[in-house]
Scaffold this motif. Structure first.
Motif, PDB file in Angstrom:
ATOM      1  N   ALA A   1      11.719  -7.429   2.093  1.00  0.00           N
ATOM      2  CA  ALA A   1      12.852  -6.724   1.499  1.00  0.00           C
ATOM      3  C   ALA A   1      12.402  -5.430   0.836  1.00  0.00           C
ATOM      4  N   TYR A   2      11.273  -5.482   0.121  1.00  0.00           N
ATOM      5  CA  TYR A   2      10.733  -4.283  -0.530  1.00  0.00           C
ATOM      6  C   TYR A   2      10.382  -3.222   0.507  1.00  0.00           C
ATOM      7  N   PHE A   3       9.686  -3.635   1.567  1.00  0.00           N
ATOM      8  CA  PHE A   3       9.318  -2.689   2.629  1.00  0.00           C
ATOM      9  C   PHE A   3      10.565  -2.061   3.249  1.00  0.00           C
ATOM     10  N   LEU A   4      11.555  -2.876   3.559  1.00  0.00           N
ATOM     11  CA  LEU A   4      12.771  -2.373   4.187  1.00  0.00           C
ATOM     12  C   LEU A   4      13.471  -1.359   3.286  1.00  0.00           C
ATOM     13  N   ARG A   5      13.518  -1.642   1.980  1.00  0.00           N
ATOM     14  CA  ARG A   5      14.161  -0.704   1.052  1.00  0.00           C
ATOM     15  C   ARG A   5      13.428   0.629   1.035  1.00  0.00           C
ATOM     16  N   ARG A   6      12.118   0.598   0.965  1.00  0.00           N
ATOM     17  CA  ARG A   6      11.345   1.843   0.909  1.00  0.00           C
ATOM     18  C   ARG A   6      11.507   2.664   2.184  1.00  0.00           C
ATOM     19  N   VAL A   7      11.449   1.991   3.330  1.00  0.00           N
ATOM     20  CA  VAL A   7      11.573   2.721   4.599  1.00  0.00           C
ATOM     21  C   VAL A   7      12.992   3.249   4.778  1.00  0.00           C
ATOM     22  N   SER A   8      13.984   2.467   4.399  1.00  0.00           N
ATOM     23  CA  SER A   8      15.375   2.923   4.512  1.00  0.00           C
ATOM     24  C   SER A   8      15.622   4.138   3.638  1.00  0.00           C
ATOM     25  N   GLU A   9      14.991   4.197   2.475  1.00  0.00           N
ATOM     26  CA  GLU A   9      15.115   5.377   1.625  1.00  0.00           C
ATOM     27  C   GLU A   9      14.554   6.616   2.321  1.00  0.00           C
ATOM     28  N   ILE A  10      13.458   6.448   3.036  1.00  0.00           N
ATOM     29  CA  ILE A  10      12.896   7.573   3.802  1.00  0.00           C
ATOM     30  C   ILE A  10      13.884   8.020   4.871  1.00  0.00           C
ATOM     31  N   ILE A  11      14.435   7.063   5.598  1.00  0.00           N
ATOM     32  CA  ILE A  11      15.351   7.379   6.698  1.00  0.00           C
ATOM     33  C   ILE A  11      16.622   8.055   6.186  1.00  0.00           C
ATOM     34  N   VAL A  12      17.173   7.539   5.113  1.00  0.00           N
ATOM     35  CA  VAL A  12      18.361   8.158   4.525  1.00  0.00           C
ATOM     36  C   VAL A  12      18.046   9.582   4.066  1.00  0.00           C
ATOM     37  N   GLY A  13      16.861   9.765   3.503  1.00  0.00           N
ATOM     38  CA  GLY A  13      16.450  11.098   3.079  1.00  0.00           C
ATOM     39  C   GLY A  13      16.325  12.092   4.226  1.00  0.00           C
TER      40      GLY A  13
ATOM     41  N   LYS B   1       0.841  -1.199   0.000  1.00  0.00           N
ATOM     42  CA  LYS B   1       0.000   0.000   0.000  1.00  0.00           C
ATOM     43  C   LYS B   1       0.872   1.242   0.000  1.00  0.00           C
ATOM     44  N   GLU B   2       0.736   2.064  -1.020  1.00  0.00           N
ATOM     45  CA  GLU B   2       1.548   3.278  -1.107  1.00  0.00           C
ATOM     46  C   GLU B   2       1.242   4.224   0.058  1.00  0.00           C
ATOM     47  N   GLU B   3       0.003   4.179   0.556  1.00  0.00           N
ATOM     48  CA  GLU B   3      -0.348   5.071   1.665  1.00  0.00           C
ATOM     49  C   GLU B   3       0.440   4.753   2.933  1.00  0.00           C
ATOM     50  N   VAL B   4       0.977   3.540   3.050  1.00  0.00           N
ATOM     51  CA  VAL B   4       1.836   3.210   4.195  1.00  0.00           C
ATOM     52  C   VAL B   4       3.075   4.090   4.185  1.00  0.00           C
ATOM     53  N   TYR B   5       3.700   4.232   3.033  1.00  0.00           N
ATOM     54  CA  TYR B   5       4.922   5.027   2.943  1.00  0.00           C
ATOM     55  C   TYR B   5       4.615   6.521   3.022  1.00  0.00           C
ATOM     56  N   GLU B   6       3.449   6.912   2.524  1.00  0.00           N
ATOM     57  CA  GLU B   6       3.012   8.304   2.659  1.00  0.00           C
ATOM     58  C   GLU B   6       2.744   8.643   4.122  1.00  0.00           C
ATOM     59  N   PHE B   7       2.350   7.660   4.890  1.00  0.00           N
ATOM     60  CA  PHE B   7       2.147   7.824   6.332  1.00  0.00           C
ATOM     61  C   PHE B   7       3.489   7.866   7.071  1.00  0.00           C
ATOM     62  N   LEU B   8       4.393   6.963   6.714  1.00  0.00           N
ATOM     63  CA  LEU B   8       5.662   6.861   7.433  1.00  0.00           C
ATOM     64  C   LEU B   8       6.590   8.046   7.180  1.00  0.00           C
ATOM     65  N   GLN B   9       6.516   8.661   6.013  1.00  0.00           N
ATOM     66  CA  GLN B   9       7.403   9.789   5.708  1.00  0.00           C
ATOM     67  C   GLN B   9       7.278  10.914   6.745  1.00  0.00           C
ATOM     68  N   PRO B  10       6.093  11.493   6.962  1.00  0.00           N
ATOM     69  CA  PRO B  10       6.002  12.557   7.969  1.00  0.00           C
ATOM     70  C   PRO B  10       6.188  12.050   9.396  1.00  0.00           C
ATOM     71  N   LEU B  11       5.786  10.812   9.651  1.00  0.00           N
ATOM     72  CA  LEU B  11       5.965  10.267  10.997  1.00  0.00           C
ATOM     73  C   LEU B  11       7.448  10.148  11.339  1.00  0.00           C
ATOM     74  N   LEU B  12       8.228   9.551  10.447  1.00  0.00           N
ATOM     75  CA  LEU B  12       9.661   9.400  10.704  1.00  0.00           C
ATOM     76  C   LEU B  12      10.370  10.748  10.693  1.00  0.00           C
ATOM     77  N   ALA B  13       9.842  11.710   9.951  1.00  0.00           N
ATOM     78  CA  ALA B  13      10.402  13.065  10.000  1.00  0.00           C
ATOM     79  C   ALA B  13      10.235  13.661  11.395  1.00  0.00           C
TER      80      ALA B  13
END
Length: 521
Positions: free
Chosen positions: A339-351, A281-293
């Motif tokens: 693996a896909y989830f980890l890559r997407r979340v790690s990209e957010i964290i690195v950003g 679900k793309e909305e998961v990553y849209e949710f995690l971006q501001p949360l992890l920020a």
């Protein structure tokens, strides 16, 4: 060294029958002189460039401990990160501050105490060592004459605390930070979210703490207060926001972020739960971006730990969107989705300018740059290092201090070597250090001390001291003195030497076995 008659120490015990020095962890190099320094009211405190803030902290802590009113710290013509307490306001010609992180020199003579650090942390650790040497006898505070040159074996030395399962007050956390600093631990691994609770205040998504935290959480202001308190004492607070599994509390607030979208409730039971965020679900990553920020803005830690362990995720297997994701990305099964989830979340964290730390379940598929924390077996750190990947070790058989002391005795903690056998020298450098893990299922606030001490002190020496200098009988002699001082300060110790023999013991829920017939002594 300023006229000291030096006597070499062997394993913490001076030749000639001198008293054992109550030092944990044991330093790299130590020589003992004759006489002692007596700390008196009005003692002069001078500091060089970059040391004023620590000089102020030293004076405040000394006054609190001893009741003595010292002179206000004053600037002096000293080297960088140098503090001198006593009559002399000059740096001895034979001393110069060390040139690498966390290293320090400590020289105590009858006239003065000289503390010098390679950086702020090193200067602080010099003070912590001197604090251990200070003792009170007949109303007089003194420390023996010594010269110490010291630095840590590993740059990362952590303790995991878990308020997600059992909420811990801010005062309790600060108290443990004080103890971590006293024994040169430099990371508080702060497990803030799990199936049983969400403890981080999100201003973007307040339902997380209102529903997922059931009203028990830390405000961002409180967390910044804890971070500042810990930083002043040489401890970095690293947040762990567990995902995609261990996320029942999050999904209680936002069930639409799972694959099934079915409502769930915050768990009040222990064990591994099947609920997980949906990787498709793309909305998961849209949710995690501001949360992890938000998380990154509160915690200046280099790392954000995302857990990523014990991902049951039963609804991934009945998720059409997940099947589509696998096909479109040439991935296979649950591991491919993880693996896909980890890559997407790690990209957010690195950003966000951070690095990702995760538990060892992700070792075989983690993207480059993710650091592995080995918990199931130390061998996962070996796998990571052979991949050219950095790793942290906290294996269950040596560092899980939430377990009963009969299952994890003091001797076993002390016997741990964080570097897996067989690594090449360049691979061994990828082991950043390790930690002690105190999971919170049964670790209520009033039991923290009993679970941690004295085993945390054994691990302090494991992660700091050169392995060739470790000596368990000598450690116990020093521990006896350290324990007396800590108990006088209200620290509660668990039993050091439970004497028993047990058969093969299965650690429930972990699938780990301890060898049969091991003697605990």
């Amino acid at each position: 060294m300023m006229g000291i008659a030096l006597i070499a120490l062997v394993g913490g015990k001076a030749e000639g029958g001198q008293e054992v020095l109550p030092l944990i962890p044991w330093p790299v190099e130590i020589e003992r002189g004759t006489g002692q320094y007596v700390l008196a009211g009005g003692a002069q405190v001078c500091y060089g460039p970059g040391a004023q803030e620590l000089a102020d902290l030293m004076v405040a802590e000394l006054e609190k401990t001893t009741g003595l009113k010292l002179a206000s710290p004053a600037a002096a013509d000293l080297g960088e990160r140098v503090v001198v307490i006593g009559e002399s306001a000059t740096l001895p010609s034979n001393l110069s501050p060390p040139a690498f992180p966390e290293a320090y020199l400590l020289q105590v003579t009858a006239d003065s105490v000289v503390l010098a650090g390679g950086d702020r942390a090193g200067l602080l650790w010099a003070f912590r060592t001197w604090q251990q040497l200070l003792h009170e006898e007949q109303g007089q505070w003194s420390s023996p004459a010594v010269f110490i040159r010291d630095y840590p074996r590993f740059p990362r030395r952590s303790l995991l605390l878990d308020p997600a399962r059992n909420f811990l007050s801010l005062d309790a956390l600060k108290r443990q930070v004080d103890l971590l600093s006293a024994f040169k631990f430099n990371v508080l691994h702060f497990h803030l979210t799990d199936d049983q609770g969400w403890r981080f205040e999100s201003k973007a998504f307040p339902r997380l703490q209102e529903v997922g935290g059931e009203g028990r959480f830390y405000t961002q202001e409180q967390l910044r207060e804890l971070v500042a308190y810990a930083q002043a004492r040489g401890v970095t607070v690293m947040p762990e926001m567990d995902m995609p599994g261990h996320s029942t509390a999050l999904l209680a607030a936002f069930p639409e972020l799972s694959c099934s979208g079915k409502p769930v409730e915050v768990s009040h039971t222990v064990g591994i739960h099947p609920n997980a965020l949906c990787p498709a679900k793309e909305e998961v990553y849209e949710f995690l971006q501001p949360l992890l920020a938000e998380v990154a803005a509160v915690f200046p830690s280099e790392f954000i730990h995302i857990g990523s362990d014990e991902v049951m995720a039963t609804d991934w297997e009945q998720c059409p969107a997940c099947d589509k994701l696998l096909a479109e990305n040439s991935l296979e099964g649950k591991k491919g989705l993880h693996a896909y989830f980890l890559r997407r979340v790690s990209e957010i964290i690195v950003g966000l300018g951070k690095r990702t730390l995760a538990w060892d379940e992700v070792t075989e598929f983690a993207p480059a740059g993710v650091v592995i924390q080995a918990w199931r077996r130390q061998s996962w750190a070996e796998v990571a290092a052979r991949q050219g990947r950095e790793a942290v070790v906290s294996p269950i058989l040596y560092t899980y201090v939430d377990y009963n002391r009969l299952l994890l005795p003091l001797r076993r903690c002390y016997s741990f070597d964080p570097v897996p056998a067989g690594l090449l020298p360049e691979e061994a450098k990828l082991i950043l250090g390790g930690g002690a893990n105190l999971w919170g299922e049964w670790a209520t606030e009033d039991r923290l001390d009993l679970q941690l001490y004295p085993r945390l002190l054994a691990l302090a020496e494991v992660y700091w001291s050169p392995p060739e200098q470790k000596n368990y009988p000598d450690f116990l002699l020093r521990l006896d003195q350290v324990r007396t001082k800590l108990e006088a300060q209200g620290v509660r110790f668990g039993d050091v030497n439970p004497a028993m023999v047990w058969d093969t013991v299965k650690l429930v829920g972990k699938g780990v076995q301890i060898a049969a017939g091991m003697l605990v002594k």
